[in-house]
Design an enzyme around this catalytic site. Sequence first.
Site, PDB file in Angstrom:
ATOM      1  N   CYS A  84       0.813  -1.228   0.000  1.00 56.59           N
ATOM      2  CA  CYS A  84       0.000   0.000   0.000  1.00 56.59           C
ATOM      3  C   CYS A  84       0.843   1.273   0.000  1.00 56.59           C
ATOM      4  O   CYS A  84       0.313   2.362  -0.230  1.00 56.59           O
ATOM      5  CB  CYS A  84      -0.954   0.017   1.188  1.00 56.59           C
ATOM      6  SG  CYS A  84      -2.065  -1.387   1.216  1.00 56.59           S
TER       7      CYS A  84
ATOM      8  N   HIS B  96      -2.999   7.362   2.696  1.00 58.13           N
ATOM      9  CA  HIS B  96      -3.472   6.067   2.202  1.00 58.13           C
ATOM     10  C   HIS B  96      -4.866   5.820   2.766  1.00 58.13           C
ATOM     11  O   HIS B  96      -5.131   6.051   3.954  1.00 58.13           O
ATOM     12  CB  HIS B  96      -2.509   4.969   2.644  1.00 58.13           C
ATOM     13  CG  HIS B  96      -3.018   3.594   2.375  1.00 58.13           C
ATOM     14  ND1 HIS B  96      -3.536   3.230   1.156  1.00 58.13           N
ATOM     15  CD2 HIS B  96      -3.091   2.502   3.167  1.00 58.13           C
ATOM     16  CE1 HIS B  96      -3.908   1.964   1.217  1.00 58.13           C
ATOM     17  NE2 HIS B  96      -3.662   1.499   2.418  1.00 58.13           N
TER      18      HIS B  96
ATOM     19  N   ASN C 291     -10.198   0.233   0.406  1.00 54.64           N
ATOM     20  CA  ASN C 291      -8.736   0.247   0.342  1.00 54.64           C
ATOM     21  C   ASN C 291      -8.293  -0.339  -1.004  1.00 54.64           C
ATOM     22  O   ASN C 291      -8.457  -1.533  -1.247  1.00 54.64           O
ATOM     23  CB  ASN C 291      -8.178  -0.578   1.511  1.00 54.64           C
ATOM     24  CG  ASN C 291      -6.657  -0.549   1.586  1.00 54.64           C
ATOM     25  OD1 ASN C 291      -5.985  -0.115   0.651  1.00 54.64           O
ATOM     26  ND2 ASN C 291      -6.126  -1.012   2.702  1.00 54.64           N
TER      27      ASN C 291
HETATM   28  O1  UT7 Z   1      -3.551  -0.846   3.828  1.00 57.03           O
HETATM   29  C1  UT7 Z   1      -3.200  -1.286   5.101  1.00 57.03           C
HETATM   30  C2  UT7 Z   1      -3.993  -2.494   5.360  1.00 57.03           C
HETATM   31  N1  UT7 Z   1      -5.093  -2.505   6.198  1.00 57.03           N
HETATM   32  C3  UT7 Z   1      -5.467  -1.676   7.188  1.00 57.03           C
HETATM   33  O2  UT7 Z   1      -4.974  -0.612   7.386  1.00 57.03           O
HETATM   34  C4  UT7 Z   1      -6.525  -2.150   8.098  1.00 57.03           C
HETATM   35  C5  UT7 Z   1      -6.118  -1.962   9.536  1.00 57.03           C
HETATM   36  N2  UT7 Z   1      -7.063  -2.538  10.491  1.00 57.03           N
HETATM   37  C6  UT7 Z   1      -8.342  -2.148  10.589  1.00 57.03           C
HETATM   38  O3  UT7 Z   1      -8.780  -1.279   9.853  1.00 57.03           O
HETATM   39  C7  UT7 Z   1      -9.191  -2.755  11.670  1.00 57.03           C
HETATM   40  O4  UT7 Z   1      -8.364  -3.461  12.562  1.00 57.03           O
HETATM   41  C8  UT7 Z   1     -10.299  -3.676  11.110  1.00 57.03           C
HETATM   42  C9  UT7 Z   1     -11.318  -2.851  10.346  1.00 57.03           C
HETATM   43  C10 UT7 Z   1      -9.694  -4.718  10.189  1.00 57.03           C
HETATM   44  C11 UT7 Z   1     -10.989  -4.377  12.252  1.00 57.03           C
HETATM   45  O5  UT7 Z   1     -11.575  -3.436  13.135  1.00 57.03           O
HETATM   46  P1  UT7 Z   1     -11.496  -3.640  14.708  1.00 57.03           P
HETATM   47  O6  UT7 Z   1     -12.284  -2.564  15.311  1.00 57.03           O
HETATM   48  O7  UT7 Z   1     -10.039  -3.748  15.058  1.00 57.03           O
HETATM   49  O8  UT7 Z   1     -12.257  -4.998  14.922  1.00 57.03           O
HETATM   50  P2  UT7 Z   1     -11.713  -6.382  15.506  1.00 57.03           P
HETATM   51  O9  UT7 Z   1     -10.749  -6.997  14.547  1.00 57.03           O
HETATM   52  O10 UT7 Z   1     -11.225  -6.132  16.896  1.00 57.03           O
HETATM   53  O11 UT7 Z   1     -13.010  -7.256  15.529  1.00 57.03           O
HETATM   54  C12 UT7 Z   1     -14.109  -6.938  16.369  1.00 57.03           C
HETATM   55  C13 UT7 Z   1     -15.222  -7.937  16.144  1.00 57.03           C
HETATM   56  C14 UT7 Z   1     -14.773  -9.388  16.225  1.00 57.03           C
HETATM   57  O12 UT7 Z   1     -15.803 -10.103  16.857  1.00 57.03           O
HETATM   58  P3  UT7 Z   1     -15.686 -10.504  18.402  1.00 57.03           P
HETATM   59  O13 UT7 Z   1     -14.441 -11.344  18.511  1.00 57.03           O
HETATM   60  O14 UT7 Z   1     -15.595  -9.217  19.138  1.00 57.03           O
HETATM   61  O15 UT7 Z   1     -16.958 -11.267  18.650  1.00 57.03           O
HETATM   62  C15 UT7 Z   1     -14.696  -9.820  14.786  1.00 57.03           C
HETATM   63  O16 UT7 Z   1     -14.908 -11.198  14.615  1.00 57.03           O
HETATM   64  O17 UT7 Z   1     -15.763  -7.761  14.820  1.00 57.03           O
HETATM   65  C16 UT7 Z   1     -15.818  -9.038  14.162  1.00 57.03           C
HETATM   66  N3  UT7 Z   1     -15.676  -8.826  12.720  1.00 57.03           N
HETATM   67  C17 UT7 Z   1     -16.718  -8.574  11.931  1.00 57.03           C
HETATM   68  N4  UT7 Z   1     -18.045  -8.480  12.160  1.00 57.03           N
HETATM   69  C18 UT7 Z   1     -18.831  -8.184  11.111  1.00 57.03           C
HETATM   70  C19 UT7 Z   1     -14.545  -8.815  11.994  1.00 57.03           C
HETATM   71  N5  UT7 Z   1     -14.838  -8.548  10.716  1.00 57.03           N
HETATM   72  C20 UT7 Z   1     -16.177  -8.397  10.643  1.00 57.03           C
HETATM   73  C21 UT7 Z   1     -17.064  -8.107   9.583  1.00 57.03           C
HETATM   74  N6  UT7 Z   1     -18.376  -7.992   9.870  1.00 57.03           N
HETATM   75  N7  UT7 Z   1     -16.644  -7.885   8.324  1.00 57.03           N
END
Ligand code: UT7
Length: 322
Positions: free
Chosen positions: A116, A249, A279
């Site tokens: 990225c 980004h 993204n």
């Molecule tokens: O270009 C660089 C690459 N990428 C990035 O910059 C992305 C960087 N990371 C992020 O943007 C965030 O960490 C995410 C958007 C990927 C995740 O957000 P988060 O607030 O950190 O959520 P989390 O990973 O802590 O997940 C929270 C909950 C989990 O459920 P439990 O364990 O709390 O029951 C996940 O299983 O959200 C769940 N979850 C979803 N629920 C619905 C994860 N993905 C999804 C989804 N829909 N798509």
Amino acid sequence: MSLPIHARISGTGSHLPARRVSNEELAARVDSSDEWIRTRTGIAARHFAEPGTLASELAEPAARRALEAAGVHAGQLGLIVVATSTPDAVFPSTACVLQARLGATGAAAFDLQAACSGFVYALVQAEQAIRAGRVRHALVVGTEVFSRILDWDDRATCVLFGDGAGAVVLSASDSPGVLAAHLHADGSQAGILGVQARFEAGRVEGRAFLHMDGNSVFRFAVRVLAEAAEEALHTAGLTADRLDWLVPHQANVRIIEATAKKLGLSMERVVVTVDHHANTSAASIPLALDEAVRDGRIRPGHHVLLEGVGGGFTWGSVLVRM
Ligand code: UT7
């Protein structure tokens, strides 16, 4: 004594594939919801290329628009650098395919892989070639078909990405266009984001899908994007209040907001496009830049800070005067 040669952005262009996929449409095939995707990422929709579409095919219209805006013919290009993690093939490079499509027969062409951060890395290579006096016009492209590396069974990643391409023409100039540029990498963080597949004996070894430890990436991105911005401002001798626009980004609006907050920058001076194209990896910065140039937000003379972060890990910033 000859005057120093500078590099300026002389034109921008972008292209999104026609198919727009809303969160609702995605949630019909993935265990997710519009509400989750919007609140956690700021994404409402993304564009996906049709199966079989290649990165060079998205790059071509973006490049043509940038050339037209710059008033530069393809034949005048001395260099083409394409940043992509989803190239047409292992080789020849997507840049060579694009060179032939554009008829840019005089241009050297190569691909650059910095995930990225690829666009800022590529911009710096082109800027250096121009400042060294080797090239008068360079085309820098970020183009991705990330849809082909998404695992539809991994809801934590497949909702985050989209396809698209963005391009700039960088031209030799008497006055400075690039005021500061810094590139960084930390290979010890390679495991938190990547596609760990390779070819071996005619087969694909490893998983050919993107994997990501989202929380680790999030924390890393917020830290290094603020550092990279401060570094660029320091080199250019500017304070954040002299910045007209931040074009970061486009991965997650929460990362962008946290970066702006750390810099003390109002979100009114930040270009955000992640809501409608998600993204797009190496394409995200030139896509956002082109949108803000074309709608008149970014104007000649403006100070614009471009910054990226991505797999590798890689990150970097380029501060330009438009
Ligand atoms: O270009 C660089 C690459 N990428 C990035 O910059 C992305 C960087 N990371 C992020 O943007 C965030 O960490 C995410 C958007 C990927 C995740 O957000 P988060 O607030 O950190 O959520 P989390 O990973 O802590 O997940 C929270 C909950 C989990 O459920 P439990 O364990 O709390 O029951 C996940 O299983 O959200 C769940 N979850 C979803 N629920 C619905 C994860 N993905 C999804 C989804 N829909 N798509």
